[in-house]
Design a protein around this motif. Structure first.
Motif, PDB file in Angstrom:
ATOM      1  N   ALA A   1     -41.574  74.318  21.531  1.00 44.46           N
ATOM      2  CA  ALA A   1     -41.662  75.772  21.378  1.00 44.46           C
ATOM      3  C   ALA A   1     -41.064  76.472  22.595  1.00 44.46           C
ATOM      4  O   ALA A   1     -40.360  77.485  22.463  1.00 44.46           O
ATOM      5  N   SER A   2     -41.332  75.935  23.790  1.00 47.85           N
ATOM      6  CA  SER A   2     -40.775  76.523  25.012  1.00 47.85           C
ATOM      7  C   SER A   2     -39.255  76.404  25.049  1.00 47.85           C
ATOM      8  O   SER A   2     -38.553  77.370  25.362  1.00 47.85           O
ATOM      9  N   LEU A   3     -38.752  75.225  24.729  1.00 47.13           N
ATOM     10  CA  LEU A   3     -37.307  75.027  24.778  1.00 47.13           C
ATOM     11  C   LEU A   3     -36.608  75.835  23.698  1.00 47.13           C
ATOM     12  O   LEU A   3     -35.566  76.450  23.956  1.00 47.13           O
ATOM     13  N   PHE A   4     -37.176  75.856  22.502  1.00 44.20           N
ATOM     14  CA  PHE A   4     -36.554  76.637  21.442  1.00 44.20           C
ATOM     15  C   PHE A   4     -36.503  78.115  21.813  1.00 44.20           C
ATOM     16  O   PHE A   4     -35.501  78.795  21.568  1.00 44.20           O
ATOM     17  N   GLY A   5     -37.569  78.620  22.424  1.00 45.87           N
ATOM     18  CA  GLY A   5     -37.570  80.020  22.843  1.00 45.87           C
ATOM     19  C   GLY A   5     -36.455  80.320  23.824  1.00 45.87           C
ATOM     20  O   GLY A   5     -35.786  81.354  23.729  1.00 45.87           O
ATOM     21  N   ALA A   6     -36.230  79.406  24.778  1.00 45.16           N
ATOM     22  CA  ALA A   6     -35.159  79.608  25.753  1.00 45.16           C
ATOM     23  C   ALA A   6     -33.787  79.562  25.093  1.00 45.16           C
ATOM     24  O   ALA A   6     -32.917  80.403  25.372  1.00 45.16           O
ATOM     25  N   LEU A   7     -33.585  78.597  24.200  1.00 46.72           N
ATOM     26  CA  LEU A   7     -32.276  78.443  23.559  1.00 46.72           C
ATOM     27  C   LEU A   7     -31.986  79.582  22.594  1.00 46.72           C
ATOM     28  O   LEU A   7     -30.824  79.982  22.427  1.00 46.72           O
ATOM     29  N   GLU A   8     -33.031  80.120  21.951  1.00 47.54           N
ATOM     30  CA  GLU A   8     -32.831  81.240  21.036  1.00 47.54           C
ATOM     31  C   GLU A   8     -32.259  82.448  21.788  1.00 47.54           C
ATOM     32  O   GLU A   8     -31.492  83.231  21.221  1.00 47.54           O
ATOM     33  N   GLY A   9     -32.618  82.572  23.042  1.00 49.25           N
ATOM     34  CA  GLY A   9     -32.102  83.684  23.837  1.00 49.25           C
ATOM     35  C   GLY A   9     -30.710  83.466  24.370  1.00 49.25           C
ATOM     36  O   GLY A   9     -30.153  84.352  25.034  1.00 49.25           O
ATOM     37  N   LEU A  10     -30.114  82.309  24.074  1.00 48.99           N
ATOM     38  CA  LEU A  10     -28.793  81.989  24.606  1.00 48.99           C
ATOM     39  C   LEU A  10     -27.758  81.663  23.541  1.00 48.99           C
ATOM     40  O   LEU A  10     -26.628  82.145  23.597  1.00 48.99           O
ATOM     41  N   ILE A  11     -28.131  80.848  22.557  1.00 53.04           N
ATOM     42  CA  ILE A  11     -27.141  80.366  21.592  1.00 53.04           C
ATOM     43  C   ILE A  11     -26.718  81.451  20.596  1.00 53.04           C
ATOM     44  O   ILE A  11     -25.517  81.703  20.440  1.00 53.04           O
ATOM     45  N   PRO A  12     -27.650  82.130  19.905  1.00 56.93           N
ATOM     46  CA  PRO A  12     -27.211  83.185  19.002  1.00 56.93           C
ATOM     47  C   PRO A  12     -27.019  84.536  19.689  1.00 56.93           C
ATOM     48  O   PRO A  12     -26.535  85.486  19.064  1.00 56.93           O
ATOM     49  N   CYS A  13     -27.382  84.633  20.966  1.00 57.16           N
ATOM     50  CA  CYS A  13     -27.322  85.911  21.675  1.00 57.16           C
ATOM     51  C   CYS A  13     -25.889  86.425  21.764  1.00 57.16           C
ATOM     52  O   CYS A  13     -24.952  85.656  22.004  1.00 57.16           O
ATOM     53  N   THR A  14     -25.716  87.722  21.592  1.00 59.69           N
ATOM     54  CA  THR A  14     -24.388  88.336  21.607  1.00 59.69           C
ATOM     55  C   THR A  14     -23.851  88.541  23.022  1.00 59.69           C
ATOM     56  O   THR A  14     -22.683  88.907  23.187  1.00 59.69           O
ATOM     57  N   LEU A  15     -24.691  88.328  24.038  1.00 60.99           N
ATOM     58  CA  LEU A  15     -24.236  88.494  25.414  1.00 60.99           C
ATOM     59  C   LEU A  15     -23.574  87.216  25.917  1.00 60.99           C
ATOM     60  O   LEU A  15     -24.046  86.119  25.656  1.00 60.99           O
ATOM     61  N   ASP A  16     -22.510  87.386  26.671  1.00 59.85           N
ATOM     62  CA  ASP A  16     -21.813  86.244  27.270  1.00 59.85           C
ATOM     63  C   ASP A  16     -22.376  86.026  28.666  1.00 59.85           C
ATOM     64  O   ASP A  16     -22.185  86.854  29.559  1.00 59.85           O
ATOM     65  N   THR A  17     -23.084  84.909  28.846  1.00 61.33           N
ATOM     66  CA  THR A  17     -23.691  84.612  30.142  1.00 61.33           C
ATOM     67  C   THR A  17     -23.325  83.194  30.568  1.00 61.33           C
ATOM     68  O   THR A  17     -23.022  82.346  29.728  1.00 61.33           O
ATOM     69  N   PRO A  18     -23.377  82.916  31.869  1.00 63.22           N
ATOM     70  CA  PRO A  18     -23.095  81.554  32.325  1.00 63.22           C
ATOM     71  C   PRO A  18     -24.033  80.530  31.685  1.00 63.22           C
ATOM     72  O   PRO A  18     -23.601  79.446  31.275  1.00 63.22           O
ATOM     73  N   SER A  19     -25.306  80.851  31.592  1.00 63.55           N
ATOM     74  CA  SER A  19     -26.261  79.907  31.003  1.00 63.55           C
ATOM     75  C   SER A  19     -25.976  79.679  29.530  1.00 63.55           C
ATOM     76  O   SER A  19     -26.105  78.554  29.029  1.00 63.55           O
ATOM     77  N   GLY A  20     -25.570  80.735  28.818  1.00 56.87           N
ATOM     78  CA  GLY A  20     -25.221  80.573  27.413  1.00 56.87           C
ATOM     79  C   GLY A  20     -24.029  79.647  27.234  1.00 56.87           C
ATOM     80  O   GLY A  20     -24.028  78.774  26.363  1.00 56.87           O
ATOM     81  N   ARG A  21     -23.005  79.818  28.082  1.00 58.17           N
ATOM     82  CA  ARG A  21     -21.831  78.963  27.983  1.00 58.17           C
ATOM     83  C   ARG A  21     -22.180  77.514  28.321  1.00 58.17           C
ATOM     84  O   ARG A  21     -21.683  76.575  27.686  1.00 58.17           O
ATOM     85  N   MET A  22     -23.038  77.328  29.318  1.00 64.46           N
ATOM     86  CA  MET A  22     -23.420  75.967  29.708  1.00 64.46           C
ATOM     87  C   MET A  22     -24.195  75.267  28.602  1.00 64.46           C
ATOM     88  O   MET A  22     -23.981  74.085  28.315  1.00 64.46           O
ATOM     89  N   VAL A  23     -25.119  75.989  27.991  1.00 64.79           N
ATOM     90  CA  VAL A  23     -25.913  75.417  26.892  1.00 64.79           C
ATOM     91  C   VAL A  23     -25.016  75.056  25.714  1.00 64.79           C
ATOM     92  O   VAL A  23     -25.125  73.968  25.134  1.00 64.79           O
ATOM     93  N   LYS A  24     -24.108  75.937  25.355  1.00 60.60           N
ATOM     94  CA  LYS A  24     -23.242  75.709  24.199  1.00 60.60           C
ATOM     95  C   LYS A  24     -22.272  74.552  24.429  1.00 60.60           C
ATOM     96  O   LYS A  24     -21.710  74.018  23.469  1.00 60.60           O
ATOM     97  N   ALA A  25     -22.080  74.170  25.683  1.00 58.35           N
ATOM     98  CA  ALA A  25     -21.209  73.033  25.984  1.00 58.35           C
ATOM     99  C   ALA A  25     -21.887  71.699  25.691  1.00 58.35           C
ATOM    100  O   ALA A  25     -21.228  70.665  25.683  1.00 58.35           O
ATOM    101  N   HIS A  26     -23.203  71.717  25.442  1.00 56.56           N
ATOM    102  CA  HIS A  26     -23.951  70.504  25.110  1.00 56.56           C
ATOM    103  C   HIS A  26     -24.230  70.498  23.603  1.00 56.56           C
ATOM    104  O   HIS A  26     -25.082  71.242  23.113  1.00 56.56           O
ATOM    105  N   ALA A  27     -23.513  69.644  22.885  1.00 56.54           N
ATOM    106  CA  ALA A  27     -23.641  69.606  21.427  1.00 56.54           C
ATOM    107  C   ALA A  27     -25.066  69.277  20.992  1.00 56.54           C
ATOM    108  O   ALA A  27     -25.530  69.776  19.963  1.00 56.54           O
ATOM    109  N   ASN A  28     -25.778  68.462  21.768  1.00 59.00           N
ATOM    110  CA  ASN A  28     -27.129  68.086  21.347  1.00 59.00           C
ATOM    111  C   ASN A  28     -28.099  69.268  21.443  1.00 59.00           C
ATOM    112  O   ASN A  28     -29.004  69.407  20.605  1.00 59.00           O
ATOM    113  N   LEU A  29     -27.914  70.158  22.424  1.00 53.71           N
ATOM    114  CA  LEU A  29     -28.763  71.340  22.524  1.00 53.71           C
ATOM    115  C   LEU A  29     -28.491  72.314  21.381  1.00 53.71           C
ATOM    116  O   LEU A  29     -29.414  72.909  20.823  1.00 53.71           O
ATOM    117  N   VAL A  30     -27.218  72.470  21.031  1.00 41.88           N
ATOM    118  CA  VAL A  30     -26.855  73.354  19.921  1.00 41.88           C
ATOM    119  C   VAL A  30     -27.415  72.822  18.604  1.00 41.88           C
ATOM    120  O   VAL A  30     -28.010  73.567  17.820  1.00 41.88           O
TER     121      VAL A  30
END
Length: 229
Positions: free
Chosen positions: A188-217
């Motif tokens: 639940a904690s990890l999903f909450g963090a990823l929800e704020g990065l993967i579908p988020c419309t803002l371009d952030t360093p953390s979002g780009r880093m997360v999206k670079a890991h296919a397993n997290l996506v």
């Protein structure tokens, strides 16, 4: 019926708050009937959301929400975990909620102030929106300074962010859930963090880093389907 008082969807996410998403994920994982209701954070206990309303009893903070579900509704999220796994989950929860969270908050508020202002405070009258944003942004800036994170250089902050993301991706590996083949509260904690990065419309360093890991996506997509359909 249980009711989760939370924020409205924003910036492409279920909620701009990873803790609000975490709270709803815990309820979905519990199998109990529940509803969500957009609420005014100014009226919430402790001035924060989410808050669980259980028949008029208000429980703020997701850690206490989890404890309430476990003790009052006999939900055991982590019974299948060994003592070592519980220790690892606790350490990763601290990484997600007490370090990674603040880095993400800095990127949002410092890099995208107008988008945050218009997204977070969309329901506020336009003339007041800027004033409210300035007050909240001042408090966020002070909080980030007090943690010490915003005192680092940008390069140093992004290096710390990369370390966090790499650690999360390494622990997940090719497992279905963060701690193995069965879902647990740390998901639940990890999903909450990823929800704020993967579908988020803002371009952030953390979002780009997360999206670079296919397993997290893939993990985020999988839990989105399993928890919320």
């Amino acid at each position: 019926m249980l009711k989760l008082l939370t924020f409205a969807p924003c910036l492409g996410t279920r909620s701009p708050s990873p803790f609000a998403v975490k709270g709803e994920a815990l309820l979905a994982m519990s199998g109990l009937d529940y509803t969500t209701e957009v609420s005014d954070v100014r009226k919430a206990p402790r001035g924060k959301l989410p808050v669980l309303d259980d028949g008029g009893t208000l429980i703020p903070d997701t850690a206490h929400i989890q404890t309430h579900l476990e003790q009052v509704h006999n939900i055991d999220f982590d019974s299948h975990l060994s003592d070592l796994q519980r220790a690892h989950a606790t350490a990763f929860r601290r990484l997600i909620e007490d370090h990674f969270y603040y880095l993400n908050a800095h990127y949002r508020w410092a890099d995208h102030p107008q988008a945050v202002r218009d997204g977070y405070f969309a329901d506020a009258p336009k003339l007041l929106r800027g004033i409210i944003f300035k007050v909240v942004n001042r408090n966020i800036t002070k909080m980030l300074h007090m943690t010490g994170l915003s005192r680092h250089t940008r390069e140093q902050m992004e290096a710390m962010t990369q370390d966090d993301v790499d650690a999360l991706a390494t622990q997940l590996g090719d497992q279905r859930y963060f701690m193995g083949d069965k879902i647990s509260s740390i998901d639940a904690s990890l999903f909450g963090a990823l929800e704020g990065l993967i579908p988020c419309t803002l371009d952030t360093p953390s979002g780009r880093m997360v999206k670079a890991h296919a397993n997290l996506v893939a993990y985020h997509e999988r839990l989105s389907r399993e928890l919320f359909g």
